[in-house]
Scaffold this motif. Structure first.
Motif, PDB file in Angstrom:
ATOM      1  N   LEU A  85       4.210   8.503 -10.792  1.00  0.00           N
ATOM      2  CA  LEU A  85       3.774   8.198 -12.161  1.00  0.00           C
ATOM      3  C   LEU A  85       2.570   9.008 -12.636  1.00  0.00           C
ATOM      4  CD1 LEU A  85       4.185   4.310 -12.167  1.00  0.00           C
ATOM      5  CD2 LEU A  85       5.684   6.005 -13.220  1.00  0.00           C
ATOM      6  N   GLY A  86       1.909   9.716 -11.696  1.00  0.00           N
ATOM      7  CA  GLY A  86       0.748  10.524 -12.098  1.00  0.00           C
ATOM      8  C   GLY A  86       1.074  11.462 -13.248  1.00  0.00           C
ATOM      9  N   PRO A  87       2.184  12.206 -13.152  1.00  0.00           N
ATOM     10  CA  PRO A  87       2.516  13.127 -14.250  1.00  0.00           C
ATOM     11  C   PRO A  87       2.763  12.415 -15.573  1.00  0.00           C
ATOM     12  CG  PRO A  87       3.778  13.663 -12.268  1.00  0.00           C
ATOM     13  CD  PRO A  87       3.106  12.341 -12.008  1.00  0.00           C
ATOM     14  N   ARG A  88       2.992  11.114 -15.538  1.00  0.00           N
ATOM     15  CA  ARG A  88       3.192  10.366 -16.791  1.00  0.00           C
ATOM     16  C   ARG A  88       1.907   9.665 -17.229  1.00  0.00           C
ATOM     17  NH1 ARG A  88       8.736  10.037 -17.437  1.00  0.00           N
ATOM     18  NH2 ARG A  88       8.162   9.741 -19.606  1.00  0.00           N
ATOM     19  N   GLY A  89       0.791   9.972 -16.558  1.00  0.00           N
ATOM     20  CA  GLY A  89      -0.496   9.413 -16.995  1.00  0.00           C
ATOM     21  C   GLY A  89      -0.727   7.983 -16.569  1.00  0.00           C
ATOM     22  N   ILE A  90       0.011   7.515 -15.565  1.00  0.00           N
ATOM     23  CA  ILE A  90      -0.187   6.133 -15.091  1.00  0.00           C
ATOM     24  C   ILE A  90      -0.758   6.205 -13.674  1.00  0.00           C
ATOM     25  CG2 ILE A  90       0.918   3.920 -14.572  1.00  0.00           C
ATOM     26  CD1 ILE A  90       3.148   4.759 -16.591  1.00  0.00           C
ATOM     27  N   ARG A  91      -1.930   5.611 -13.469  1.00  0.00           N
ATOM     28  CA  ARG A  91      -2.574   5.612 -12.156  1.00  0.00           C
ATOM     29  C   ARG A  91      -2.169   4.368 -11.378  1.00  0.00           C
ATOM     30  NH1 ARG A  91      -7.300   4.526 -12.144  1.00  0.00           N
ATOM     31  NH2 ARG A  91      -7.663   3.761 -14.242  1.00  0.00           N
ATOM     32  N   VAL A  92      -2.057   4.517 -10.059  1.00  0.00           N
ATOM     33  CA  VAL A  92      -1.654   3.376  -9.207  1.00  0.00           C
ATOM     34  C   VAL A  92      -2.580   3.340  -7.996  1.00  0.00           C
ATOM     35  CG1 VAL A  92       0.250   2.232  -8.019  1.00  0.00           C
ATOM     36  CG2 VAL A  92       0.748   3.850  -9.873  1.00  0.00           C
ATOM     37  N   ALA A 147     -12.501   5.369 -13.538  1.00  0.00           N
ATOM     38  CA  ALA A 147     -11.563   5.719 -12.454  1.00  0.00           C
ATOM     39  C   ALA A 147     -10.436   6.612 -12.969  1.00  0.00           C
ATOM     40  CB  ALA A 147     -10.996   4.448 -11.831  1.00  0.00           C
ATOM     41  N   ALA A 148     -10.692   7.321 -14.083  1.00  0.00           N
ATOM     42  CA  ALA A 148      -9.624   8.065 -14.760  1.00  0.00           C
ATOM     43  C   ALA A 148      -8.979   9.157 -13.902  1.00  0.00           C
ATOM     44  CB  ALA A 148     -10.160   8.678 -16.059  1.00  0.00           C
ATOM     45  N   PHE A 149      -9.709   9.618 -12.833  1.00  0.00           N
ATOM     46  CA  PHE A 149      -9.142  10.683 -11.982  1.00  0.00           C
ATOM     47  C   PHE A 149      -8.852  10.154 -10.581  1.00  0.00           C
ATOM     48  CE2 PHE A 149      -9.452  15.138 -10.102  1.00  0.00           C
ATOM     49  CZ  PHE A 149      -8.265  15.563 -10.704  1.00  0.00           C
ATOM     50  N   MET A 150      -8.568   8.882 -10.492  1.00  0.00           N
ATOM     51  CA  MET A 150      -8.380   8.240  -9.182  1.00  0.00           C
ATOM     52  C   MET A 150      -7.010   7.583  -9.139  1.00  0.00           C
ATOM     53  SD  MET A 150     -11.079   5.694  -7.484  1.00  0.00           S
ATOM     54  CE  MET A 150     -10.660   4.816  -6.000  1.00  0.00           C
ATOM     55  N   THR A 151      -6.187   8.025  -8.217  1.00  0.00           N
ATOM     56  CA  THR A 151      -4.878   7.388  -8.060  1.00  0.00           C
ATOM     57  C   THR A 151      -4.406   7.539  -6.618  1.00  0.00           C
ATOM     58  OG1 THR A 151      -2.716   7.093  -9.121  1.00  0.00           O
ATOM     59  CG2 THR A 151      -3.382   9.376  -8.691  1.00  0.00           C
ATOM     60  N   GLY A 152      -3.526   6.621  -6.184  1.00  0.00           N
ATOM     61  CA  GLY A 152      -2.972   6.682  -4.831  1.00  0.00           C
ATOM     62  C   GLY A 152      -3.948   6.249  -3.745  1.00  0.00           C
ATOM     63  N   GLU A 168       0.838  -1.211   0.000  1.00  0.00           N
ATOM     64  CA  GLU A 168       0.000   0.000   0.000  1.00  0.00           C
ATOM     65  C   GLU A 168       0.875   1.264   0.000  1.00  0.00           C
ATOM     66  OE1 GLU A 168      -3.397   0.136   2.640  1.00  0.00           O
ATOM     67  OE2 GLU A 168      -3.798  -1.991   2.343  1.00  0.00           O
ATOM     68  N   GLY A 169       1.950   1.248   0.784  1.00  0.00           N
ATOM     69  CA  GLY A 169       2.877   2.387   0.784  1.00  0.00           C
ATOM     70  C   GLY A 169       3.532   2.542  -0.576  1.00  0.00           C
ATOM     71  N   PHE A 170       3.896   1.429  -1.171  1.00  0.00           N
ATOM     72  CA  PHE A 170       4.482   1.409  -2.522  1.00  0.00           C
ATOM     73  C   PHE A 170       3.517   2.064  -3.512  1.00  0.00           C
ATOM     74  CE2 PHE A 170       4.573  -1.290  -6.471  1.00  0.00           C
ATOM     75  CZ  PHE A 170       5.786  -0.851  -6.980  1.00  0.00           C
ATOM     76  N   ALA A 171       2.249   1.671  -3.446  1.00  0.00           N
ATOM     77  CA  ALA A 171       1.257   2.191  -4.400  1.00  0.00           C
ATOM     78  C   ALA A 171       1.058   3.706  -4.219  1.00  0.00           C
ATOM     79  CB  ALA A 171      -0.075   1.458  -4.220  1.00  0.00           C
ATOM     80  N   ARG A 172       1.022   4.154  -2.958  1.00  0.00           N
ATOM     81  CA  ARG A 172       0.803   5.592  -2.721  1.00  0.00           C
ATOM     82  C   ARG A 172       1.955   6.431  -3.288  1.00  0.00           C
ATOM     83  NH1 ARG A 172      -2.010   4.069   1.888  1.00  0.00           N
ATOM     84  NH2 ARG A 172      -0.126   3.815   3.118  1.00  0.00           N
ATOM     85  N   SER A 173       3.190   5.977  -3.031  1.00  0.00           N
ATOM     86  CA  SER A 173       4.341   6.741  -3.535  1.00  0.00           C
ATOM     87  C   SER A 173       4.438   6.671  -5.054  1.00  0.00           C
ATOM     88  CB  SER A 173       5.646   6.204  -2.925  1.00  0.00           C
ATOM     89  OG  SER A 173       5.720   6.598  -1.585  1.00  0.00           O
ATOM     90  N   LEU A 174       4.195   5.467  -5.585  1.00  0.00           N
ATOM     91  CA  LEU A 174       4.295   5.298  -7.038  1.00  0.00           C
ATOM     92  C   LEU A 174       3.233   6.133  -7.761  1.00  0.00           C
ATOM     93  CD1 LEU A 174       6.131   3.651  -8.935  1.00  0.00           C
ATOM     94  CD2 LEU A 174       4.345   1.895  -9.001  1.00  0.00           C
ATOM     95  N   ALA A 175       2.071   6.283  -7.116  1.00  0.00           N
ATOM     96  CA  ALA A 175       1.018   7.115  -7.721  1.00  0.00           C
ATOM     97  C   ALA A 175       1.523   8.541  -7.914  1.00  0.00           C
ATOM     98  CB  ALA A 175      -0.229   7.102  -6.828  1.00  0.00           C
ATOM     99  N   ARG A 176       2.262   9.037  -6.918  1.00  0.00           N
ATOM    100  CA  ARG A 176       2.809  10.400  -7.035  1.00  0.00           C
ATOM    101  C   ARG A 176       3.890  10.451  -8.118  1.00  0.00           C
ATOM    102  NH1 ARG A 176       1.357  14.072  -3.433  1.00  0.00           N
ATOM    103  NH2 ARG A 176       0.058  13.354  -1.717  1.00  0.00           N
TER     104      ARG A 176
END
Ligand SMILES: NC(=O)c1ccc[n+]([C@@H]2O[C@H](COP(=O)([O-])OP(=O)(O)OC[C@H]3O[C@@H](n4cnc5c(N)ncnc54)[C@H](OP(=O)(O)O)[C@@H]3O)[C@@H](O)[C@H]2O)c1
Length: 271
Positions: free
Chosen positions: A197-204, A255-260, A187-195
């Motif tokens: 990769l968000g600017p690259r258009g990849i949601r996590v 879920a296009a605007f949902m990440t982290g 879960e910690g991995f996903a939260r950080s990765l969301a930040r």
């Protein structure tokens, strides 16, 4: 519009198998692996020969993960979504847990998921969006290049990663401390990765199911099972089908605007 390609680790049974079936029904190309196969997965391969890629591979083996991702790209040309689902749960109070059991859970649940996601992300960052505009002139070429680095899907959706956690990551459970540690780590991995990769258009995102009726929870004693059901507002253990819808949502345009985020799917909680 080209079909999306979705990777699911651990697709031979349980939640992974149910997800493979739902993704095929959605029209995705699906690639999955596990250490052993299953009759149902074989049947699906026969029924969906052109859209289902299934391999024998071990999530604890980075080289095998790299080969699996490369084979998926070789077969379908791209990766749009990755669901890190494969995991093991060795039950036992910490004082009695062997090094081998601890290593196994860390290697499969945590490192295996991280390496699989890394391999998928490397591909997602390289590939163009399926609807990247045809470049005409310098401006269009620049736009196309930007689009190519965003991992975008048509209709405003983007590429996505889903890691499969568990309610025990947040809630805790005696006998599952190391398993819970691997899930909390994810879960910690996903939260950080969301930040990242968000600017690259990849949601996590992560999902955290409660106890499900699968092989993984088969070790639950009848007493524990009764206690969990009694304390769950919706009055039963979950089924794999209760969770697949949430993963379809997280890997879809809704879920296009949902990440982290971590979505809990547990019938209302059992604590
Ligand atoms: N069941 C629950 O109560 C529950 C609750 C919360 C969260 N979850 C999570 O939901 C996910 C799915 O669980 P499940 O209940 O569907 O488990 P399951 O029925 O035991 O299935 C696990 C899948 O992962 C594969 N797998 C395990 N180790 C692997 C490895 N080293 N390499 C490749 N594949 C491997 C298994 O295939 P092979 O054994 O053939 O490799 C199988 O396909 C897991 O992340 C689990 O932690 C489950």
């Amino acid at each position: 519009m080209a079909a999306a390609t979705t990777i699911v680790s651990g697709g031979s049974r349980g939640l992974g198998l149910a997800l493979v079936e739902r993704l095929l029904a959605r029209g995705d190309n699906v690639a999955t692996f596990s250490r052993s196969g299953s009759a149902r997965l074989k049947q699906l391969q026969a029924d969906h020969a052109t859209r289902l890629h299934a391999e024998i591979a071990d999530a604890a083996n980075s080289t095998q993960l790299q080969r699996f991702v490369a084979a998926t790209v070789g077969r379908f040309g791209r990766i749009d979504h990755c669901v890190a689902n494969a995991a093991v749960a060795h039950d036992g109070v910490l004082a009695t847990l062997s090094d081998a059991a601890i290593d196994d859970m860390l290697a499969i649940n945590l490192k295996g998921s991280i390496v699989l996601v890394r391999e998928c992300v490397r591909q997602m960052l390289l590939q163009p969006g399926p609807s990247a505009p045809t470049a005409v002139g310098a401006e269009a070429t620049q736009e196309a290049a930007q689009e190519a680095t965003r991992g975008s899907l048509p209709g405003g959706s983007v590429s996505s990663i889903v890691v499969v956690s568990s309610v025990v990551a947040m809630r805790g459970s005696p006998g599952l401390a190391v398993y819970a540690a691997t899930k909390a780590g994810l879960e910690g991995f996903a939260r950080s990765l969301a930040r990242e990769l968000g600017p690259r258009g990849i949601r996590v995102n992560a999902i955290a199911p409660g106890f499900l009726e699968t092989d993984l929870s088969a070790a639950l004693s009848p007493t524990d099972r009764t206690r969990i059901v009694r304390r769950t507002p919706l009055g039963r253990l979950g089924a794999a089908a209760d969770v697949t819808g949430a993963i379809l949502f997280l890997t879809g345009p809704q879920a296009a605007f949902m990440t982290g985020q971590t979505l809990t799917i547990d019938g209302g909680g059992s604590s």
